[in-house]
Design an enzyme around this catalytic site. Structure first.
Site, PDB file in Angstrom:
ATOM      1  CG  HIS A 154       0.134   6.374   1.181  1.00  0.00           C
ATOM      2  ND1 HIS A 154       1.197   6.775   0.530  1.00  0.00           N
ATOM      3  CD2 HIS A 154       0.270   7.454   2.495  1.00  0.00           C
ATOM      4  CE1 HIS A 154       1.830   8.039   0.951  1.00  0.00           C
ATOM      5  NE2 HIS A 154       1.047   7.996   2.186  1.00  0.00           N
ATOM      6  CB  SER A 198       4.165   9.533   3.543  1.00  0.00           C
ATOM      7  OG  SER A 198       3.024  10.294   3.314  1.00  0.00           O
ATOM      8  CD  GLU A 237       4.102   6.484  -1.724  1.00  0.00           C
ATOM      9  OE1 GLU A 237       2.869   6.362  -1.532  1.00  0.00           O
ATOM     10  OE2 GLU A 237       4.622   7.630  -0.994  1.00  0.00           O
TER      11      GLU A 237
END
Length: 295
Positions: free
Chosen positions: A268, A109, A203
């Site tokens: 996630h 992230s 992602e």
């Protein structure tokens, strides 16, 4: 490239919060999982600090992060949570330290910034994988991937039977990437990763498709999608349509020889495997990837 030393049971993982504050209950659950793997945990001094939307001032977070690499009793470093803020640390860090005191760094992230820039600046292989607060929702296979990647003499191969082969083909190159939003924020800065001949992983989470489209188009206009040898797309949780993301990448990647795989275990969701950023990756068959210290 520098492969960090293997992590053994009873050795310590240093936990840092270079981004946003975290939920204590979820964090405690992640710590228990790591302890169950046999690791000791050392928490950074400023871990629970707060400064606006961040887990401490830029200087506190950078100091904690650097200290964990310098400390001899810390054998690996892991992020507590993603969120926001690592971009602000780049001018606070001395990147020479990470090559001089190599150890595994794990996160994803917002930590996409650190795992890619440290690899770029210090030639240290880092790991795109869970943060402490994502471990409680991670699948058993994802937790095993983390353990195996940090403790195995050879990088374990990744075999994913649920891969969606959007465009078939095999390729090889250095592994780069992670969170799409964060990668786009590195473009045009001195910290931009090298995408030439790379295997790119992407992602994101809770981004409507029009924003995903805009960021993918940004990568294309910046010339980065024209440089890569393959694109592996992970979870786009909260996006209206994964298929729309796959189709857009197909449209932007004009070279038919560049493989595009979707539905890969990164992101996630509960399937978030650990990927060695900077390692040499080889797509050997559909859904199967081998990783090497050197190409």
């Amino acid at each position: 490239m520098i492969r960090p030393p293997l992590l053994s049971k009873n050795e310590a993982i240093g936990v840092v919060a270079p981004s946003s504050p975290f939920d204590d209950q979820v964090f405690a659950g992640g710590l228990r999982i790591l302890e169950g793997m046999g690791f000791h945990l050392i928490l950074a001094p400023n871990l629970r600090n707060r400064h606006g939307h961040l887990a401490g001032t830029d200087q506190e977070r950078a100091r904690d992060f650097t200290e964990m690499f310098i400390r001899s009793d810390v054998r690996a470093v892991m992020g507590a949570r993603g969120g926001f803020g690592t971009l602000r640390l780049l001018e606070e860090l001395d990147f020479r330290i990470f090559g001089q005191a190599p150890k595994p760094l794990v996160g994803f992230s917002d930590l996409t910034v650190l795992v890619n820039v440290i690899t770029q600046r210090s030639s240290l292989i880092t790991f795109h994988g869970p943060v402490v607060t994502s471990l409680p929702q991670s699948s058993i296979r994802s937790r095993q991937s983390l353990y195996d990647m940090l403790t195995s003499p050879e990088f374990p191969p990744l075999t994913w039977e649920k891969a969606k082969i959007v465009r078939p083909g095999l390729a090889e190159g250095r592994l780069v990437g992670g969170n799409l939003t964060t990668l786009c924020h590195l473009l045009g800065t001195p910290y931009e990763p090298d995408f030439e001949g790379a295997i790119m992983i992407l992602e994101d989470v809770n981004e409507p498709f029009y924003r995903i489209d805009r960021m993918l188009t940004h990568l294309k206009l910046a010339g980065k999608l024209d440089q890569v040898n393959a694109v592996l797309l992970g979870d786009f949780q909260g996006c209206e349509s994964h298929e729309a993301v796959w189709d857009r990448v197909c449209h932007l990647l004009l070279r038919p020889s560049v493989p595009i795989w979707g539905n890969m275990p990164l992101g996630h969701g509960e399937e978030n495997y650990t990927w060695p950023i900077g390692a040499y990756a080889r797509l050997v068959s559909e859904g199967e990837i081998h990783f090497y210290h050197e190409g």
